[in-house]
Design a protein around this motif. Structure first.
Motif, short mmCIF file in Angstrom:
data_model
loop_
_atom_site.label_atom_id
_atom_site.label_comp_id
_atom_site.label_asym_id
_atom_site.label_seq_id
_atom_site.Cartn_x
_atom_site.Cartn_y
_atom_site.Cartn_z
N TRP A 131 0.64 -1.45 -0.07
CA TRP A 131 -0.19 -0.01 0.07
C TRP A 131 0.68 1.32 -0.01
CZ3 TRP A 131 -4.42 0.13 -1.98
CH2 TRP A 131 -5.46 -0.89 -1.56
N ASN A 172 0.83 4.27 -2.67
CA ASN A 172 0.62 5.60 -2.25
C ASN A 172 1.93 6.44 -2.85
OD1 ASN A 172 -0.64 7.70 -0.83
ND2 ASN A 172 0.95 7.52 0.59
N LYS A 174 -1.26 -1.13 -6.48
CA LYS A 174 -2.37 -1.26 -5.83
C LYS A 174 -3.17 -2.48 -5.74
CE LYS A 174 -7.20 1.09 -6.07
NZ LYS A 174 -7.82 2.09 -6.87
N ALA A 232 -1.31 -4.85 -3.46
CA ALA A 232 -2.16 -4.57 -2.29
C ALA A 232 -3.36 -5.17 -1.87
CB ALA A 232 -1.82 -3.29 -1.95
N THR A 247 -4.09 -7.85 0.69
CA THR A 247 -5.19 -7.47 1.81
C THR A 247 -6.44 -8.62 1.98
OG1 THR A 247 -4.72 -5.06 1.53
CG2 THR A 247 -6.67 -5.54 2.44
N LYS A 250 -4.44 0.83 6.13
CA LYS A 250 -3.80 1.39 5.08
C LYS A 250 -4.51 1.59 3.75
CE LYS A 250 -0.48 3.05 7.61
NZ LYS A 250 -0.61 4.50 8.07
N GLY A 251 -5.09 0.45 3.32
CA GLY A 251 -6.12 0.62 2.09
C GLY A 251 -6.76 1.52 2.17
#
Length: 389
Positions: free
Chosen positions: A78, A82, A90, A93, A97, A122-123
């Motif tokens: 993540w 970012n 993304k 991630a 996740t 964080k997502g």
């Protein structure tokens, strides 16, 4: 909440004006290393934990098999998204996740905070995915099942039905963020009150008068009284384990951020001052601050402690404007970013990690658990980069 958000943005902006490490170069380095890592593992199935520098592969675990470190890998992904805005990261991630979905319902571990906040937390921070808050809230209520009103804490290790002992470790301060976030999402103030109670009891029982700390406190389940204070991963019961001290700096700073209660800011400062005052010249802590150097010819460093501490010190500077915290955090990051500790620092190093020389447990426990790459070291290194331009 809007005022708090604006203040947080201002504090981060203020810090970034002062620092000088080349963030873009460190991001490019992180992308290079994790591109190599992601080729070798099954995203959403395998989660890196640790590895030796000369190895080409990390040790991995499943995402839902009682492995407290599983959330850190999606957290790194993540952060890569970012920082780069590259949808490749993304997508990875999200996959990593999603593999932790079942953890939201677990009440058998306090580490659900690490698992969920570093992944779904964080997502949500970076994408505002509308499905994530409900998962975070579910996890907060699952963690709350481990709270004991007599003790005033969340149980760390063991079954919630264990009547013989009630163990609380300093690491657990990091999981309070999940309770605070759960409160923000649901409005259930019980979650907030539990977090404050846990922080108060930890301050009283784990932190010594000189601002050093015990790793573990065992409480009587029925009366809430202390049975024993001791170390688990440090040198001995009267010493101070460096990573435990770093967890506490972060935990109390975060708790102050949510509560604005000065007692927690004072605690964070006292713990930070002890940490800083016991650092070696390059600011990368030894595994334990009190190891007798005449007994151990080699005492491993702990870069995971260093990265955790740097993250906490940056946050603490944001609240206090004490330049000592900013200066030390910057020194730590400069050392971690040097060839001495980077995972590409020597030709013989092959592991696709970011930083090396982390320590799970010192040489009095198992020599094979030092001088490693550890996934939470990489995670907090990436977290600390947010303070750089």
């Amino acid at each position: 909440m809007r005022v708090l958000f604006v203040l947080q943005i201002f504090l981060v902006f203020t810090i970034t004006l002062i620092l000088c490490l080349d963030k873009n170069q460190l991001i490019q380095y992180s992308v290079k290393q994790y591109n190599k890592l992601d080729v070798d593992i099954k995203i959403g199935v395998q989660y890196p934990t640790d590895g030796k520098p000369i190895s080409t592969k990390w040790h991995t675990t499943p995402g839902v098999n009682n492995q407290w470190t599983a959330g850190f890998y999606p957290g790194v992904l993540w952060y890569l998204f970012n920082y780069t805005k590259d949808d490749h990261w993304k997508h990875l991630a999200i996959q990593a996740t999603d593999g932790l979905f079942a953890n939201q319902f677990r009440s058998d571990t306090h580490d659900i905070g690490f698992m969920i906040q570093c992944s779904y937390g964080k997502g949500y921070e970076f994408t505002t995915n509308s499905t994530y808050p409900n998962i975070i809230a579910n996890a907060a209520h699952s963690l709350a099942k481990r709270f004991n009103h007599k003790v005033g804490c969340i149980r760390s290790w063991g079954s919630i039905d264990d009547k013989k002992q009630f163990l609380v470790i300093v690491d657990n301060m990091m999981n309070l963020e999940l309770l605070f976030k759960g409160y923000e999402i649901t409005g259930n103030k019980t979650l907030y009150d539990m977090a404050v109670s846990h922080a108060n009891r930890t301050l009283k029982e784990h932190v010594r008068k000189d601002n050093s700390s015990y790793h573990i406190v065992n409480f009587n389940v029925t009366t809430g009284q202390v049975i024993r204070r001791y170390q688990g991963q440090g040198y001995n019961d009267s010493s101070t384990w460096a990573r435990g001290q770093a967890w506490l700096i972060n935990g109390f700073t975060t708790t102050y951020g949510f509560t604005k209660l000065k007692i927690f800011l004072d605690a964070a400062e006292g713990l930070a001052n002890y940490y800083i005052n016991n650092l070696p010249e390059d600011s990368i802590a030894l595994w334990d601050f009190n190891v007798p150097k005449d007994k151990y010819p080699y005492i491993p460093r702990d870069t995971s402690s260093a990265a955790i501490a740097a993250s906490g010190l940056f946050d603490l500077y944001g609240h206090t404007k004490n330049n000592k915290y900013l200066k030390t955090a910057k020194q730590i990051m400069e050392s971690l970013a040097s060839s001495k500790y980077r995972a590409d620092g020597k030709p013989v190093y092959n592991l696709p990690a970011l930083i090396l020389n982390a320590t799970i447990a010192g040489p009095n426990a198992d020599p094979g658990k030092s001088d490693l790459a550890i996934i939470y070291g990489d995670y907090y290194f990436m977290n600390a980069l947010k303070y750089y331009q």
